[in-house]
Design an enzyme around this catalytic site. Structure first.
Site, PDB file in Angstrom:
ATOM      1  N   TYR A 162       6.878  13.665  19.442  1.00  0.00           N
ATOM      2  CA  TYR A 162       6.365  12.458  18.772  1.00  0.00           C
ATOM      3  C   TYR A 162       7.406  11.910  17.802  1.00  0.00           C
ATOM      4  O   TYR A 162       7.681  10.692  17.793  1.00  0.00           O
ATOM      5  CB  TYR A 162       5.072  12.781  18.028  1.00  0.00           C
ATOM      6  CG  TYR A 162       4.498  11.608  17.273  1.00  0.00           C
ATOM      7  CD1 TYR A 162       3.964  10.520  17.952  1.00  0.00           C
ATOM      8  CD2 TYR A 162       4.478  11.592  15.880  1.00  0.00           C
ATOM      9  CE1 TYR A 162       3.430   9.433  17.265  1.00  0.00           C
ATOM     10  CE2 TYR A 162       3.942  10.513  15.180  1.00  0.00           C
ATOM     11  CZ  TYR A 162       3.427   9.442  15.877  1.00  0.00           C
ATOM     12  OH  TYR A 162       2.902   8.362  15.182  1.00  0.00           O
ATOM     13  N   LYS A 183       9.279   8.177  17.852  1.00  0.00           N
ATOM     14  CA  LYS A 183       9.177   7.212  16.759  1.00  0.00           C
ATOM     15  C   LYS A 183      10.536   6.913  16.127  1.00  0.00           C
ATOM     16  O   LYS A 183      10.773   5.807  15.627  1.00  0.00           O
ATOM     17  CB  LYS A 183       8.173   7.708  15.717  1.00  0.00           C
ATOM     18  CG  LYS A 183       6.730   7.541  16.188  1.00  0.00           C
ATOM     19  CD  LYS A 183       6.457   6.081  16.495  1.00  0.00           C
ATOM     20  CE  LYS A 183       5.085   5.791  17.003  1.00  0.00           C
ATOM     21  NZ  LYS A 183       4.878   4.359  17.289  1.00  0.00           N
ATOM     22  N   THR A 191      -7.142   5.976  11.852  1.00  0.00           N
ATOM     23  CA  THR A 191      -7.279   5.387  13.186  1.00  0.00           C
ATOM     24  C   THR A 191      -7.710   6.488  14.153  1.00  0.00           C
ATOM     25  O   THR A 191      -8.012   7.611  13.739  1.00  0.00           O
ATOM     26  CB  THR A 191      -5.952   4.774  13.666  1.00  0.00           C
ATOM     27  OG1 THR A 191      -5.015   5.839  13.906  1.00  0.00           O
ATOM     28  CG2 THR A 191      -5.372   3.814  12.633  1.00  0.00           C
TER      29      THR A 191
END
Length: 336
Positions: A207, A211, A244
């Site tokens: 991840y 990013k 989120t």
């Protein structure tokens, strides 16, 4: 060369890097920390595409842009959720111009098909928000092309989509591309020896790499736009830590990360707050190409809008150019 001389040269190198990095940061103006959606200038006549706009920050982006008068295309995988998002937006913004396009960032044929549909139906594209992402799935997944799933969805799919939409963007008088990075980019590195994590898959390692790649892409796109005269402002943003569905759909709420996130979620930003850096980059007349925006509170987890701290690795233009070239090769996509 003596060790003493090497050490002196190393210190000089660090000082020169800090000087030039600081000068570059000072050249970018700080946003008004109190900037909010109420400050978005009219977007009448402008067209935006938001990937992953059915929930979270992407949904907040789409809603705010529609409220400012823009025509908004939400692009995501699930048509049912797309319709739900449109219905919710129109409850708050009755005259919203918002539509949905179904596509899958983990399938480059789907990405190319979306580019063709939009090229045939839109006169121009004024803003592209590369927002969709997944985070740290426990098991390594792969895309239709065999890429590690986070590399594919977070980075490579958006790389290809931006290339496909470049002619539409250049039809705009002031096109912008905003790519979402993350605080995790500070822990990232580009592992050219195992770019797809086939030898060793670590959920957060992959991840963080994706990013960091997003952030490097945003900066490299600005450099190439400047060189080639594309007229595109390319910027990056991160939302701090915002509430989120990213954790629930990634490592899961029962994971160690999920439990830590759940225990501290009252300290995190709402999705609407997390969307502000992206919306500023996409709409503010003061936003600058090549800038990186985010919250400025403690460790940039939350707080007022400002310039985000750029990880030193993201400023390595040589690595960014190498990553760009490799991504063109493995995706079969070539920018002009």
């Amino acid at each position: 060369m003596s060790n003493q001389l090497r050490n002196r040269l190393a210190v000089i190198g660090v000082l020169l890097f800090c000087f030039f990095f600081t000068a570059s940061a000072l050249a970018q103006s700080q946003p008004n920390p109190d900037w909010s959606v109420a400050d978005i200038p009219s977007q009448e006549g402008r067209i935006f595409l938001v990937t992953g706009g059915t929930s979270g920050m992407g949904y907040e982006d789409a809603k705010a842009l529609a409220a400012a008068g823009a025509q908004v295309v939400i692009a995501a995988r699930n048509p049912e959720r797309g319709q739900e998002a449109i219905d919710q937006i129109k409850q708050e913004v009755p005259d919203a111009q918002v539509t949905f396009e179904s596509f899958d960032l983990a399938n480059l044929s789907s990405v190319l098909a979306l580019g063709r549909r939009l090229s045939a139906s839109l006169p121009q594209l004024d803003g592209l928000i590369n927002n969709a992402a997944i985070m740290a799935p426990p098991e390594r997944g792969v895309s239709a092309e065999g890429f590690e799933l986070q590399f594919a969805i977070n980075y490579a799919g958006h790389f290809v989509l931006t290339a496909e939409l470049l002619p539409l963007l250049r039809n705009s008088d002031s096109p912008r591309v905003v790519t979402l990075s993350s605080l995790a980019a500070h822990q990232g590195s580009i592992n050219f020896d195992d770019l797809q994590s086939t030898q060793d898959y670590g959920p957060m390692t992959a991840y963080a790499q994706s990013k960091l790649a997003d952030l490097m892409f945003a900066f490299e796109l600005q450099r190439r736009s400047d060189t080639a005269g594309w007229g595109i402002q390319s910027m990056a943003a991160h939302p701090g830590v915002s509430v989120t569905e990213l954790v629930a759909r990634g490592p899961g709420l029962d994971s160690e990360q999920g439990q830590l996130w759940s225990a501290n979620r009252e300290h995190y930003q709402t999705a609407a707050q997390g969307a502000l850096p992206t919306l500023y980059a996409a709409t503010s007349l003061e936003a600058q190409g090549g800038a990186y925006y985010g919250p400025t509170g403690e460790n940039e987890v939350y707080g007022p809008l400002g310039l985000a701290t750029v990880p030193p690795a993201a400023n390595d233009a040589e690595v960014a150019a190498r990553l760009w070239t490799i991504t063109e090769e493995i995706t079969g996509t070539h920018y002009p």
